[in-house]
Design an enzyme around this catalytic site. Structure first.
Site, PDB file in Angstrom:
ATOM      1  CB  SER A   1      -0.935   0.206   1.123  1.00 53.62           C
ATOM      2  OG  SER A   1      -0.238   0.152   2.355  1.00 53.62           O
ATOM      3  CE1 TYR A   2       2.072   7.751  -1.730  1.00 54.17           C
ATOM      4  CE2 TYR A   2       1.027   8.427  -0.057  1.00 54.17           C
ATOM      5  CZ  TYR A   2       1.831   8.797  -1.301  1.00 54.17           C
ATOM      6  OH  TYR A   2       2.500   9.972  -1.314  1.00 54.17           O
TER       7      TYR A   2
END
Length: 700
Positions: free
Chosen positions: A348-349
């Site tokens: 994820s980010y």
């Protein structure tokens, strides 16, 4: 107020229906554009070249807003525009540094990004809407607004939407298109304030320091760029402060008594309840009393369950710190690797302040993806059997979840594999159970002196089975009974001395920056890298930071002025103001004006007391050379007299090269060469100079 669109769309329905037009989609990097296009098109995208060979264009049909469109997906390469001074203000010798606090700025596209700009300008002409796919943080919002500005120069009325996503996965990107919102212009405004302020402060102080110190210490600093930044300087200050604490530390001798007892093949050590004494004679007397009657009697036994907590979900600061400590990968490289893993869809980010998973997040699916791995797959199955049980923290940025794996892979190599494996193991560990143990503490009495020993039996390793970065070792303790007596194997009096605090590691430095609000999770690594490349600090083989002579001298010189510019207060105040801008609580223009005023006052005083910097550096570089400095800190010396009648830029008074006279020069040079020459012999105060009446014009 966000404008949300929640309508059915799909790539399949777009294949056989009438195309209504084109939508231009712009991501922050080419890898992200390629990955998003691949997911939305189901792998059926068409690729073509734009003007930039590094930023490709991907086309596919898609059903959006319940209509069919041709999606044009391309990218920038980070910031497309940058703040720059104009005219003479660009030149180091073109103006007084103090004038940079008020000098006109413009946002320009760097030469190496003009092909990207041309691509956007061409593609937007045929587009009905623009969708921004940049990273969902402050910096990403600002980059997105730069794209919007460029596109609206060509097509002022184009409709603009923002795609919000935290990971590049099929579900995340499809949800982003389904729930398009408005761009966050407040977050972008905060970045513009920070960017402009950093340019003004950095350029003014850097020019002042460099031009002066190159002349004052020509042998040592004659070719050196001596930069200043409102984040890098407090970062340097942390290193210098800890180094000075270590240097000023005076070790103090102490003495203590230890009792050891061997049972079978193991030693049990009992620590003195007094811990240590700083008086040798007093400790010696007590030690001799113990030796006269060395029989130990058990006076108390306590047993209790003990837990070792599993880690909290992973945020950016913890990723940087733990990668530095456990993987021995520095923060800058860690974030570079993490961003690559993100654009490839594996995690994820990676820039998030959140350490708590949302209650509605489907953790089971993410764990299931890891269940086939030969190293941690069996543990993932155990997590699924008991149900994911995250140990949540209290921080959230209300934008991104904690860092977690989004796709399984076993194809990575080298440091990419290390970082990915760490993210996976940390994720599984925080969803598991705390390690459980049983601790026994035994207190004994020797000649009325109390000693205590403890043992630990690990009952359930739980998260430790998947998380080798934490250690928890069992400690042997034999079975004793209260009032039991025994003859210790040894009673010793040992000496030692107090030790200074350790020098800072990179993880320590990041923790201090985070605590005091210096920079953001996205910039910590860059500021540390800057002070290393400028040789303000060095890193020992053990990974600990030591200040260089230049770094020490600069900090000592500025601190001697009384402003403590190496302390975090000024920058931390700005970071709070930027957060307030994002929340709509403060006006960006007001914050900028206030901060510029504060730093201008500090700059003027720093120039006035510049001799203190010379004196501090002379302690390291030898005697300072005499330097007849120009009046770079006098605001009056840099005050524009009027606006140029030709280009409207400020006009200031300058001396001729031969020093024989002065003239009024347009700061728009070389684009504007307007100037007014004065006769020699005029008084220095520009207020006394008579400007011809036909050229008089108010300063804009």
């Amino acid at each position: 107020m966000f404008f949300r669109l929640s309508r059915y769309f799909s790539v399949e329905s777009a294949k056989y229906s009438k195309i209504m037009g084109k939508i231009l989609n712009v991501a922050e990097k080419n890898d992200a554009a390629k990955s998003v296009a691949n997911l939305l098109s189901g792998g059926c995208m068409r690729r073509r070249d734009g003007f930039s060979k590094f930023n490709k264009i991907y086309e596919f049909e898609y059903n959006v807003f319940n209509q069919n469109y041709t999606m044009i997906m391309t990218s920038v390469s980070g910031h497309l525009l940058t703040h720059e001074f104009v005219g003479e203000y660009k030149k180091w010798l073109g103006c007084s540094p103090v004038s940079l606090f008020d000098a006109p700025l413009q946002k320009m596209c760097p030469e190496n990004y003009k092909d990207i700009k041309r691509t956007l300008e061409k593609e937007v002409r045929a587009a009905d809407s623009l969708v921004i796919w940049t990273d969902c943080d402050r910096e990403g919002e600002n980059i997105g607004c730069e794209v919007i500005d460029v596109c609206r120069q060509v097509k002022p009325n184009i409709r603009v939407y923002r795609a919000r996503f935290s990971e590049i996965t099929p579900q995340s990107v499809s949800n982003a298109v389904r729930n398009l919102v408005d761009p966050d212009y407040l977050a972008s405004a905060a970045v513009d304030v920070r960017s402009e302020l950093d340019l003004r402060i950095g350029a003014a102080f850097t020019r002042f320091q460099t031009l002066r110190l190159q002349k004052v210490f020509p042998q040592t600093l004659g070719e050196q760029l001596i930069s200043y930044g409102s984040c890098q300087f407090p970062t340097l200050g942390f290193v210098v402060e800890r180094y000075k604490q270590v240097q000023a530390f005076i070790p103090e001798p102490f003495w203590k008594i230890t009792v050891k007892h061997k049972v079978e093949d193991s030693f049990v050590e009992f620590s003195w309840r007094r811990m240590r004494l700083f008086n040798h004679s007093a400790c010696l007397i007590i030690y001799q009393i113990c030796l006269e009657n060395p029989i130990a009697r058990v006076v108390d036994i306590k047993s209790k369950n003990k837990s070792k907590w599993r880690p909290l979900p992973l945020d950016t600061v913890e990723l940087e710190k733990l990668a530095s400590r456990k993987l021995h990968i520095n923060a800058k490289e860690t974030m570079k690797i993490a961003e690559k893993l993100y654009t490839q869809g594996f995690i994820s980010y990676p820039r998030t302040e959140t350490n708590s998973f949302p209650k509605d997040m489907n953790l089971n699916t993410l764990v299931q993806m890891q269940s086939g791995d030969p190293q941690w797959g069996e543990f993932a199955v155990r997590v699924l059997e008991h149900g994911p049980n995250p140990r949540n923290g209290t921080k959230t940025d209300n934008a991104h979840p904690p860092i977690h794996p989004t796709k399984y892979t076993n194809t990575l190599q080298g440091k990419e594999k290390q970082v990915y494996e760490f993210v996976v193991r940390h994720f599984l560990a925080c969803l598991s159970q705390d390690a459980q143990g049983h601790e026994t503490t035994v207190d004994i009495d020797v000649s009325e002196e109390r000693f205590s020993g403890s043992g630990l039996m690990i009952v359930a390793r739980n998260y430790l089975d998947v998380y080798p970065y934490d250690k928890w070792n069992a400690k042997y303790m034999p079975v004793f009974e209260v009032d039991e007596t025994f003859m210790p194997t040894s009673i010793q009096m040992v000496d030692g001395e107090t030790s200074p605090p350790p020098l800072l590691t990179e993880a320590d430095l990041i923790a201090l920056m985070d605590k005091h609000g210096i920079g953001t999770d996205a910039t910590h690594a860059d500021h540390i890298e800057t002070i290393k490349t400028r040789l303000y600090v060095g890193v020992r083989p053990d990974g600990r930071f030591v200040p260089g002579e230049l770094g020490m001298g600069l900090v000592e010189g500025y601190d001697a002025m009384g402003y403590e510019m190496s302390k975090p207060h000024l920058r931390a105040e700005l970071e709070r103001d930027l957060k307030a801008i994002c929340e709509g609580k403060k006006d960006s223009a007001a914050v900028l004006a206030e901060q510029v005023g504060k730093y201008r006052a500090v700059f003027v005083e720093a120039v006035r007391q510049a001799g203190r910097i010379d004196a501090a550096l002379a302690e390291y570089f030898g005697a300072a050379q005499t330097y007849d400095a120009p009046d770079v800190g006098d605001p009056a010396a840099a005050t524009p007299v009027r606006s140029c009648p030709k280009c409207n830029m400020p006009m200031v008074i300058k001396k001729k090269k031969d020093g024989a006279g002065r003239f009024l020069s347009c700061m728009g040079y070389p684009n504007c060469r307007n100037s007014i020459w004065f006769p020699s012999g005029e008084r220095e105060n520009h207020a006394q100079i008579e400007v011809p009446s036909f050229l008089k014009r108010p300063l804009n």
